[in-house]
Design a protein around this motif. Structure first.
Motif: not given
Length: 322
Positions: A170-171, A210-212, A218-222
């Protein structure tokens, strides 16, 4: 991030489970107790641990196959465990009372995560090539977010197997869901409209984690992949804004500290690595596991001064982050 960010081993528990430990998450503190660590294993149990000594609080049984995912509600009161038996068990963290049992078709339950408000449980739908959304008030299935089939393919074709969904995130504002698939693609959905938005490309092998980044907007996703790389994506702009390499095996898990400054990964190369986002480089390698590391998890809230890792070697390690 200051270059002084370091991990120091605090405690390891050998044979924490009878078999491989596949999943771990932190349960937020409540008014009456500190945060707890939840672990799930091939031995079909979920265990509840009290830091910093990693004292075993309880062992939960109830699954009849290995536990692939554990997730904690943001309230810290309830949690969920998912197993290869395709059941999700929702339980009270402090009493282990069963709150709900959610049933899915075979191989359609993988990673899970509660949304930031705690109203919805998202489940990576495996072979269904979708994310399933369960309402936490009624425990009913309220939506299925499906990955579109490639142009021109028929439903009977095996294209679905490539989109087998392993991971979900989730964002922080709860507006976006991302899921990672076997073929290396990441799919992004608009949750309110239950609408597929786009794919994020770049990986060529399964995306297992995956992790925001935790900033509210945040728009940044790892993303962590079997291709050995961690990618940093701009979810809205569909761009890769960074890539980090260094593991010599599959990257099985990625997590971000609550302040967004530190990134940790676990790998089939048996190591846990701490990364500096600005340097795009690993600044520390921890080698206390003797087999692949399936999960890394920063403790939520405040400074995020604890990191846990779990492994096929049946052990749990707890680190101090300073």
């Amino acid at each position: 991030m200051a270059k002084s960010m370091k991990l120091a081993g605090l405690k390891s528990v050998e044979n924490a489970h009878d078999e491989s430990v596949w999943t771990a998450t932190w349960v937020p503190a409540t008014g009456s107790r500190p945060p707890l660590l939840l672990t799930g294993s091939l031995d079909e149990t979920v265990k509840v641990w009290r830091p910093d000594e990693l004292d075993l609080e309880r062992t939960n049984t109830g699954h009849c196959l290995g536990v692939v995912s554990v997730a904690a509600h943001p309230s810290g009161v309830i949690a969920a465990s998912a197993a290869l038996d395709s059941f999700v068990r929702v339980f009270d963290v402090d009493t282990n009372a069963t709150i709900a049992t959610l049933e899915s078709p075979p191989s359609e339950v993988w990673q899970m995560q509660f949304d930031p408000k705690g109203t919805t449980l998202a489940v990576a739908g495996g072979g269904s090539a979708s994310i399933k959304l369960w309402d936490t008030a009624t425990w009913r299935l309220v939506a299925t977010l499906s990955i579109p089939r490639p142009e021109g393919s028929k439903p009977s074709e095996k294209s679905g197997s490539k989109k087998f969904v392993l991971s979900v995130a989730w964002s922080p504002d709860g507006r976006r869901l991302a899921c990672g698939s076997m073929d290396g693609t990441i799919s992004v959905f608009d949750v309110a409209r239950a609408k597929f938005l786009h794919h994020l490309e770049g990986h060529c092998m399964p995306v297992r984690s995956l992790v925001f980044s935790p900033e509210r907007d945040s728009r940044k996703l790892y993303s962590a992949s079997d291709d050995g790389h961690v990618h940093i994506h701009d979810v809205e702009g569909k761009a890769i804004i960074g890539a980090m390499s260094g593991h010599t095996g599959w990257v099985l898990s990625v997590d971000v500290s609550p302040d967004g400054e530190a990134i940790a990964t676990g790998s089939s190369d048996k190591t846990v690595r701490l990364w500096d986002f600005k340097m795009r480089a690993a600044i520390q390698v921890m080698s206390n596991h003797t087999d692949q590391v399936w999960a890394v998890a920063f403790r939520p809230g405040g400074r995020g001064d604890r990191l846990a890792s779990v492994s096929d070697d049946k052990s749990i390690s707890l680190y101090h982050c300073s």
